[in-house]
Scaffold this motif. Structure first.
Motif, PDB file in Angstrom:
ATOM      1  N   TRP A  82       8.479  62.525  66.515  1.00 46.64           N
ATOM      2  CA  TRP A  82       7.157  61.904  66.645  1.00 46.64           C
ATOM      3  C   TRP A  82       6.442  62.519  67.833  1.00 46.64           C
ATOM      4  CZ3 TRP A  82       6.051  57.010  69.777  1.00 46.64           C
ATOM      5  CH2 TRP A  82       4.689  56.710  69.732  1.00 46.64           C
ATOM      6  N   LYS A  83       5.261  63.078  67.589  1.00 48.17           N
ATOM      7  CA  LYS A  83       4.446  63.666  68.640  1.00 48.17           C
ATOM      8  C   LYS A  83       3.286  62.747  68.952  1.00 48.17           C
ATOM      9  CE  LYS A  83       1.680  67.734  69.822  1.00 48.17           C
ATOM     10  NZ  LYS A  83       1.131  69.028  69.321  1.00 48.17           N
ATOM     11  N   ILE A  88       6.762  64.296  73.013  1.00 47.96           N
ATOM     12  CA  ILE A  88       7.448  64.299  71.727  1.00 47.96           C
ATOM     13  C   ILE A  88       8.785  63.578  71.843  1.00 47.96           C
ATOM     14  CG2 ILE A  88       8.491  65.722  69.916  1.00 47.96           C
ATOM     15  CD1 ILE A  88       6.515  67.893  70.502  1.00 47.96           C
ATOM     16  N   HIS A 193       8.592  64.650  60.415  1.00 49.25           N
ATOM     17  CA  HIS A 193       7.778  64.829  61.614  1.00 49.25           C
ATOM     18  C   HIS A 193       6.464  64.077  61.463  1.00 49.25           C
ATOM     19  CE1 HIS A 193       6.030  66.475  65.203  1.00 49.25           C
ATOM     20  NE2 HIS A 193       5.025  66.998  64.526  1.00 49.25           N
ATOM     21  N   ASP A 195       2.788  62.907  63.670  1.00 45.72           N
ATOM     22  CA  ASP A 195       1.915  63.304  64.772  1.00 45.72           C
ATOM     23  C   ASP A 195       0.762  62.303  64.847  1.00 45.72           C
ATOM     24  OD1 ASP A 195       0.009  64.487  66.458  1.00 45.72           O
ATOM     25  OD2 ASP A 195       0.528  66.517  65.809  1.00 45.72           O
ATOM     26  N   THR A 197      -1.549  62.457  67.400  1.00 47.64           N
ATOM     27  CA  THR A 197      -2.486  62.989  68.389  1.00 47.64           C
ATOM     28  C   THR A 197      -3.835  63.359  67.769  1.00 47.64           C
ATOM     29  OG1 THR A 197      -1.734  65.290  68.090  1.00 47.64           O
ATOM     30  CG2 THR A 197      -0.573  63.944  69.732  1.00 47.64           C
ATOM     31  N   TYR A 203      -2.193  59.049  61.363  1.00 45.62           N
ATOM     32  CA  TYR A 203      -1.169  60.023  61.720  1.00 45.62           C
ATOM     33  C   TYR A 203      -1.150  61.146  60.693  1.00 45.62           C
ATOM     34  CZ  TYR A 203       1.467  57.768  57.988  1.00 45.62           C
ATOM     35  OH  TYR A 203       1.856  57.261  56.776  1.00 45.62           O
ATOM     36  N   ARG A 242      -5.803  71.005  60.549  1.00 46.26           N
ATOM     37  CA  ARG A 242      -4.407  70.955  60.990  1.00 46.26           C
ATOM     38  C   ARG A 242      -3.603  72.118  60.398  1.00 46.26           C
ATOM     39  NH1 ARG A 242       0.397  68.432  59.462  1.00 46.26           N
ATOM     40  NH2 ARG A 242       1.690  67.869  61.251  1.00 46.26           N
ATOM     41  N   LYS A 246      -1.635  74.971  62.580  1.00 45.27           N
ATOM     42  CA  LYS A 246      -0.213  75.224  62.422  1.00 45.27           C
ATOM     43  C   LYS A 246       0.073  76.609  61.856  1.00 45.27           C
ATOM     44  CE  LYS A 246       2.582  71.949  61.160  1.00 45.27           C
ATOM     45  NZ  LYS A 246       3.264  71.639  62.427  1.00 45.27           N
TER      46      LYS A 246
END
Length: 379
Positions: A82-83, A88, A193, A195, A197, A203, A242, A246
């Motif tokens: 989890w960021k 993290i 995973h 995120d 942020t 999320y 996103r 990435k």
């Protein structure tokens, strides 16, 4: 009444995990009802269902308790990362979930029900509901079906929910996902995973997924319509940005967008002769997890309906109480109360707690996996 064509004791509208699980558990609790249950599914199996495909281990354990194993290609999950804006957190916990493709998973669930003698009518869309004393009439694309009891398991846009008069609710979300290849920046292929942020209340996720015999990635974004959300971008734009960030090039599927409705404790989710389950009632409002809750809905509803049929009480005025007192209801209540702590003004504190108290992360993973929260001591 039983002389009517297509007459059943229980008609379940919707053949996803919630509807099929309800049929399985009801037949398990009262085998005499098995050939008096029909599941009406609007599409023909195997059919696509937009969903990241996470099946927590607790869902598999619930089905295995009645001898059902949904054996389809899957990726085993042994941890979560989890960021957050504060850093993290990465935790390892063996076999807490698996990722499936709903195209295969839902079809195999239906096959499991068929093998037990439950009638599944796919390609049968129900679109109208009328009450006639001791029966309910369902108009479908394959004619009229009559039943003593109707279970609404027909998802977010549930026409059964509308017929009951349950309001749509205030906890709603929009999600979009796409399948891609893995990259060198991804976590190992047995890790979920998340995120938080992103510039929105919600999320993003990166889940390993089984696709065409290989482990690919399902990447998505989920945004909640909560009062703390001031983001003006749509979820598709956020996901595109996103993917660029990435370094993900081409995609293996088109963008798949869908809506979600969160469980709200005060709604009745029932009326005389009608019960709502799964997404038609509401799923986890914190993470959008739906498959495990759908199967748990089926477990609770199957036992409840078996008892009510034996008592010849079809008013269902206590369905909300039964649901709220169940393990599922308590879990959904807790998750709804945690919304402001993960997405609202308390979010920075929550992130720091998960970063500095790894036990909380471990407990969350163990709960997700249906394990005892505290492992027994050896020796």
């Amino acid at each position: 009444v039983r002389s009517l064509k297509n007459y059943y004791d229980v008609a379940i509208v919707g053949g996803g995990p919630a509807g099929i699980a309800t049929a399985l558990f009801l037949a398990h609790m009262n085998p005499a009802l098995t050939d008096k249950i029909v599941v009406l599914e609007k599409d023909v199996y195997p059919r696509e269902k937009f969903c990241a495909g996470a099946v927590s281990a607790r869902a598999d354990k619930i089905l295995e308790a009645i001898g059902v194993r949904v054996d389809v290609p899957s990726v085993t999950i042994n941890g979560i990362s989890w960021k957050g804006v504060s850093g993290i957190s990465v935790g390892r916990e063996s076999s807490i979930a698996r990722v499936v493709r709903r195209l295969e998973f839902d079809a195999e669930c239906a096959n499991a029900a068929r093998k037990r003698g439950i009638e599944i009518m796919d390609g049968t869309r129900a679109f109208a509901l009328k009450r006639f004393g001791s029966r309910i009439e369902l108009e479908t694309t394959k004619g009229t079906f009559n039943a003593q009891i109707v279970v609404g398991a027909d998802g977010v846009q549930s026409f059964v929910r509308n017929a009951v008069g349950v309001p749509r609710g205030t906890i709603r979300a929009q999600a979009v996902e796409v399948d891609t290849e893995r990259t060198s920046e991804d976590f190992p292929p047995d890790i979920f995973h998340f995120d938080t942020t992103l510039p929105m209340v919600g999320y993003s996720w990166d889940f390993p997924t089984p696709l065409e015999g290989k482990t690919r990635m399902c990447r998505g974004v989920g945004m909640f319509s909560l009062k703390w959300n001031t983001c003006r971008k749509d979820v598709r734009t956020i996901l595109r940005e996103r993917l660029v960030e990435k370094g993900v090039g081409g995609t293996l599927s088109h963008f798949k967008q869908y809506a979600e409705v969160g469980f709200e404790l005060h709604n009745p989710y029932a009326a005389e002769r009608i019960v709502l389950v799964g997404e038609a009632a509401g799923i986890d409002p914190l993470t959008g997890e739906g498959i495990a809750q759908a199967i748990e809905y089926g477990q609770v509803a199957g036992a409840y309906l078996a008892r009510k049929i034996a008592e010849r009480d079809v008013r269902f005025g206590d369905w909300r109480t039964c649901l709220n007192r169940s393990r599922l209801g308590r879990d959904l209540w807790v998750r709804s109360k945690l919304l402001p702590y993960l997405y609202g003004p308390w979010r920075p504190l929550t992130e720091r707690l998960f970063l500095h108290l790894p036990l909380l992360f471990t407990l969350a993973m163990r709960h997700f996996g249906g394990k005892r929260l505290l492992a027994p001591q050896k020796g």
